[in-house]
Structures are given as C-alpha cells and as structure tokens.
Design a protein around this motif. Structure first.
Motif, PDB file in Angstrom:
ATOM      1  N   SER A 297       0.851  -1.333   0.062  1.00 32.57           N
ATOM      2  CA  SER A 297       0.048  -0.051   0.045  1.00 32.57           C
ATOM      3  C   SER A 297       0.802   1.276   0.021  1.00 32.57           C
ATOM      4  O   SER A 297       0.692   2.297  -0.811  1.00 32.57           O
ATOM      5  N   SER A 298       1.917   1.159   0.887  1.00 34.04           N
ATOM      6  CA  SER A 298       2.747   2.447   0.819  1.00 34.04           C
ATOM      7  C   SER A 298       3.314   2.619  -0.307  1.00 34.04           C
ATOM      8  O   SER A 298       3.932   3.839  -0.780  1.00 34.04           O
ATOM      9  N   LEU A 299       3.823   1.584  -0.959  1.00 39.19           N
ATOM     10  CA  LEU A 299       4.500   1.640  -2.327  1.00 39.19           C
ATOM     11  C   LEU A 299       4.101   2.606  -3.181  1.00 39.19           C
ATOM     12  O   LEU A 299       4.572   3.399  -4.175  1.00 39.19           O
ATOM     13  N   PHE A 300       2.495   2.515  -3.492  1.00 40.78           N
ATOM     14  CA  PHE A 300       1.660   3.070  -4.472  1.00 40.78           C
ATOM     15  C   PHE A 300       1.283   4.351  -3.840  1.00 40.78           C
ATOM     16  O   PHE A 300       0.189   5.039  -4.681  1.00 40.78           O
ATOM     17  N   SER A 301       1.518   4.717  -2.567  1.00 38.45           N
ATOM     18  CA  SER A 301       0.533   5.899  -2.034  1.00 38.45           C
ATOM     19  C   SER A 301       1.377   7.141  -2.011  1.00 38.45           C
ATOM     20  O   SER A 301       2.769   6.884  -2.379  1.00 38.45           O
ATOM     21  N   THR A 302       0.869   8.217  -1.929  1.00 37.25           N
ATOM     22  CA  THR A 302       1.534   9.492  -2.163  1.00 37.25           C
ATOM     23  C   THR A 302       1.220  10.149  -0.871  1.00 37.25           C
ATOM     24  O   THR A 302       0.186  10.050  -0.105  1.00 37.25           O
ATOM     25  N   GLN A 303       2.361  11.124  -0.394  1.00 33.39           N
ATOM     26  CA  GLN A 303       2.008  11.868   0.727  1.00 33.39           C
ATOM     27  C   GLN A 303       1.833  13.266   0.324  1.00 33.39           C
ATOM     28  O   GLN A 303       2.524  13.720  -0.858  1.00 33.39           O
ATOM     29  N   SER A 304       1.321  14.017   1.220  1.00 34.70           N
ATOM     30  CA  SER A 304       0.721  15.660   0.753  1.00 34.70           C
ATOM     31  C   SER A 304       1.036  16.408   1.940  1.00 34.70           C
ATOM     32  O   SER A 304       1.054  15.966   3.204  1.00 34.70           O
ATOM     33  N   LYS A 305       1.689  17.443   1.715  1.00 35.05           N
ATOM     34  CA  LYS A 305       1.652  18.625   2.678  1.00 35.05           C
ATOM     35  C   LYS A 305       1.827  19.976   2.099  1.00 35.05           C
ATOM     36  O   LYS A 305       1.790  20.112   0.937  1.00 35.05           O
ATOM     37  N   TYR A 306       1.933  20.933   3.140  1.00 35.78           N
ATOM     38  CA  TYR A 306       2.014  22.293   2.671  1.00 35.78           C
ATOM     39  C   TYR A 306       3.269  22.928   2.669  1.00 35.78           C
ATOM     40  O   TYR A 306       3.987  22.683   3.648  1.00 35.78           O
ATOM     41  N   ASP A 307       3.814  23.639   1.579  1.00 34.83           N
ATOM     42  CA  ASP A 307       4.898  24.554   1.663  1.00 34.83           C
ATOM     43  C   ASP A 307       4.345  26.156   1.654  1.00 34.83           C
ATOM     44  O   ASP A 307       3.393  26.438   0.958  1.00 34.83           O
ATOM     45  N   ILE A 308       5.346  26.717   2.334  1.00 35.84           N
ATOM     46  CA  ILE A 308       5.036  28.347   2.411  1.00 35.84           C
ATOM     47  C   ILE A 308       5.669  28.737   0.974  1.00 35.84           C
ATOM     48  O   ILE A 308       7.043  28.709   1.117  1.00 35.84           O
ATOM     49  N   CYS A 309       4.915  29.488   0.372  1.00 37.16           N
ATOM     50  CA  CYS A 309       5.708  30.022  -0.841  1.00 37.16           C
ATOM     51  C   CYS A 309       6.074  31.498  -0.583  1.00 37.16           C
ATOM     52  O   CYS A 309       5.362  32.333  -0.286  1.00 37.16           O
ATOM     53  N   GLN A 310       7.183  31.895  -1.291  1.00 37.90           N
ATOM     54  CA  GLN A 310       7.526  33.494  -1.404  1.00 37.90           C
ATOM     55  C   GLN A 310       6.734  34.129  -2.475  1.00 37.90           C
ATOM     56  O   GLN A 310       6.680  33.661  -3.687  1.00 37.90           O
ATOM     57  N   VAL A 311       6.197  35.056  -2.069  1.00 41.08           N
ATOM     58  CA  VAL A 311       5.525  36.083  -3.199  1.00 41.08           C
ATOM     59  C   VAL A 311       6.656  36.887  -4.071  1.00 41.08           C
ATOM     60  O   VAL A 311       7.699  37.097  -3.611  1.00 41.08           O
ATOM     61  N   PRO A 312       6.231  37.064  -5.423  1.00 38.89           N
ATOM     62  CA  PRO A 312       4.847  36.880  -5.915  1.00 38.89           C
ATOM     63  C   PRO A 312       4.494  35.323  -6.251  1.00 38.89           C
ATOM     64  O   PRO A 312       5.330  34.724  -6.523  1.00 38.89           O
TER      65      PRO A 312
END
Length: 447
Positions: A297-312
C-alpha cells in the motif's frame, strides 16, 4: 485525528445536533450513535429515500421520496409511532421541518403551493404561489418567523408568516426583476433579497416589510453569485461574477470594502500555503518479496503537505468560456467564521484556491492553493478552524496557528466531495459519492 470509521453504501447523510446520526441506503434508514457509530434504529420506507432531515430537537426524522410524492416520519423515542404524508397527484419536489420540529413543509410540483402539515393537531395549512428559486423559504434563527418568496401576476412578492400559528404577518412586493433568493440576518431583524445574476441588486427589508436599503454595484455585466451574513449580523458579504466580494455594514448598509481575487499574489503580508505531493521514501532493508499488505500500500501511495511560498505567487487560473451558460467565473462560495474574525471565499475561475480574509483588518491573510479543485469548505462552529475538501482522500485544516493535511485511512480511493462539522467541533462527517467517514478530532488539554 483520533480515529476514523468508514461506512459503505450511504447515499444521503446528515448530522443531528445531539448524539444520534442518520444515513440512508436505498429504502432503509439507519440511525447510529454519533460517538461510536453503533446502530440504534433501523427503519424501512416504502421506496428509495431521496432526502432525510432531523427535527430541531432530534426526536423525529423525515424521509422524503420525491418520485412517489410521499414523506415518512419516524420517532426515536417511540419506535412503534410513525407518520406517512402522501401529496397524491400534486407531487412533491421539496420537504423540510419547521423550526419547532412539529410541522413539515412540503412543496408540490411546479411550485403550485407549500403544504404545512402539523404532527400534533393533524391540521393542514396552504401557502400559495411560492416561487421556484434558489432559496425561496427562510426562517429566522429563533424560529419565530418565516419568509416565503412568491410570484404572482409576473411580479415578485415576499410574505412573512408567524411560525406559531402560520398567520400572515406581512405581504409586500419587491423591486426585483427575477427574485433569486432570500435570507434572514442571524438576529432576525433584516431580510436580504437579491435578484438573478442578470440584475445586480440586493434589497434589505425590516420585519414589517419596510425597504431599509438597496445596493447595486454595477449594471450590465453578470451580477450576484453568492451571499453570506456574518454571525453577528454586522456584515453582509456579496460575491459577484466580477471576481470581487463587497461587504456592506449594518448601520448604513453601504459598502465598506471590496475584496479582489487576483491570479497573482504580490502582498508580503499574505501567507500562501501550497499543497505539494511526493512519493514516500522506503528503507531498502525493509523491502521483502512478496511485499506485505502494508508495504504494498505504501509503495503506491503519495504523501501531501503544505509549503509556504514566497511572493509573488501565480495561482492556477482558468479562462472562462464566454459562449457557454453558467460560466465558471466569480465568487461562488462564501463563509464567515463563528467568531466573525475571518471570511473564506472561493473564486470559481481560480478553482484550486481558498482565500481567507481577516475581517478585523479587512485584508487578505492567507491563500491555500490545493492540487485539485476545491469542492467545499466549512468553518468549525466553535473556533476559527476551516476544513477543506478537494475530492481527494485528504481533508485539509487551517487555523491561525497553521495548516495540516490529514489522510483518511481505509481501503480503496475515498474521494471526499463534501463535509460537515458536528455542532461541538469534536467530529466531522466526510462524504464521498457512496461512502461516508466520521472523523474524530482530539482537543488540546488546558493546563
């Protein structure tokens, strides 16, 4: 999250303001305990259930079967008691409870009338000429009054009824070309009525039918798309097809600010959270053949998270198609937080972004850019915490402290299309097309 429980095959589901919870599967109604999901009651209806709704005190549940023109009502306290309402040849297109939980309002086909059925006295009242519009019936928060949009002799009217005895209190015409919706302020003192998207007009009426104010931002382009009152009734937010939100104040009913939704975020005072997806890293020493179920299951799963972007930051922008009806443009979702401090919006032609505005400063505070189209969002009823779903198997939570991505555990692809908070803020319903999941959240202990 402290834990999740998934159930298969539920097509319609709603959360009661007390522990029980109800869902329906075809013609069966299932009532569960909201904390443990233990089945409390099972009911069988005469046909496939298309809509269910709790009474305000959670003692009764109505099940509407629009194809048959029938409503069945079940009691949680007296399992042997039941009620069946058959509208006959008049048909049925909508059904709902009155605020007292003892009357049912049925709208017949072609919106010929609204029938008010009393469960206590078995009496019947009729309201003629209801208009077929997005929101044609509105109750005050205290349940004392009901407003109904009507259409008579090619003109729009509003009737206000006393819910205690269903007597007509006021009846007046509106200055609208095609009345699209009505909504009471939370304090029940002001009724907002707005025109269709072809005419930008918002009208504000008092309880006695007096026109308090009228607002129009512009004339010829497409106009209003969404409206939301703040919980304090101090602000009325109006989302428009021109990709702006205009906020009116409750003293003069004049505009106090315009909130724009540009495709490029340039302000250094705005925090932009961007969802990113990556594949998990695996330790080669843990690999085995054949792989275990968890490893596969972990081989084909993806993880998601938030990154803080620099403007613009450039957001994903979709140019609307001008020659098609109902263009995907403009502010189609609005919601104030329970403490009146924040406003969440979605601009339909920037479909992957949620905009969070600080109402105290009347400035943009945060933008959440998701990987997929935002399907819905809702504020925690107890604190400034926003839950967002995008049709993926993740739920996204934002608060002034930051953002978090929560993966819903379970087999298969659980696509969250909508969500609903429990009134306590301790749990949440996550709904896909034919599954639902209850998500329980842990509270921090105050030391």
């Amino acid at each position: 999250t402290a834990g999740t429980t998934t159930s298969r095959g539920s097509s319609v589901l709603c959360l009661s303001p007390v522990p029980p919870q109800a869902s329906c599967v075809q013609h069966r109604l299932v009532v569960r305990d909201a904390s443990s999901l233990q089945i409390l009651q099972l009911y069988s209806c005469v046909d496939q259930i298309q809509y269910i709704e709790w009474s305000s005190d959670s003692l009764f549940i109505l099940c509407a079967m629009y194809k048959r023109g029938i409503v069945q009502v079940w009691s949680l306290e007296q399992s042997e008691w039941h009620c069946k309402i058959d509208e006959g040849s008049a048909g049925l297109v909508a059904s709902c409870w009155s605020p007292d939980g003892r009357h049912i309002l049925n709208t017949t086909e072609f919106h010929l009338r609204i029938t008010v059925w009393s469960l206590c006295t078995k009496s019947v009242s009729y309201i003629k000429y209801p208009k077929a519009c997005q929101q044609g019936v509105a109750f005050t928060k205290d349940g004392r009054y009901m407003a109904v949009a009507e259409r008579r002799d090619c003109k729009d009217f509003i009737s206000i009824f006393v819910c205690r005895n269903w007597q007509l209190l006021r009846h007046f015409d509106t200055e609208t070309q095609d009345l699209f919706g009505i909504e009471w302020a939370p304090n029940g003192c002001v009724l907002a009525a707005w025109d269709s998207c072809l005419e930008y007009k918002v009208l504000l009426y008092s309880l006695d039918g007096r026109l308090l104010s009228s607002y129009r931002a512009y004339e010829w382009p497409l106009g209003i798309k969404s409206i939301a009152w703040s919980p304090s009734s101090q602000f009325l937010a109006i989302g428009s097809f021109d990709e702006k939100v205009r906020i009116l104040n409750h003293v003069t009913w004049k505009k106090i600010t315009e909130l724009e939704h540009p495709a490029v975020i340039t302000s250094k005072n705005t925090i932009v959270y961007k969802e990113v997806e990556k594949s998990p890293t695996l330790d080669p020493e843990r690999l085995s053949f054949p792989p275990t179920r968890a490893l596969a299951s972990s081989l084909f799963s993806t993880q998601s998270k938030y990154d803080i972007c620099q403007v613009p930051v450039s957001l994903h922008y979709i140019k609307p198609v001008a020659d098609k009806p109902n263009p995907k443009v403009g502010v189609g979702m609005l919601a104030f937080s329970a403490d009146n401090c924040f406003l969440a919006t979605k601009n339909d032609n920037i479909p992957n972004a949620v905009w969070i505005w600080d109402i105290r400063k009347l400035k943009l505070a945060v933008v959440l850019e998701q990987l997929y189209t935002v399907q819905g969002f809702q504020w925690d009823p107890c604190q400034p915490r926003l839950a967002v779903c995008t049709g993926s198997s993740r739920v996204y939570l934002w608060s002034p402290a930051g953002c978090v991505v929560v993966k819903v555990p379970g087999e298969g692809d659980f696509q969250i299309m909508s969500l609903s908070w429990h009134f306590s803020g301790d749990s949440m319903l996550l709904l896909s097309k034919d599954h639902f999941c209850v998500c329980y959240l842990e509270r921090e202990e105050v030391k």
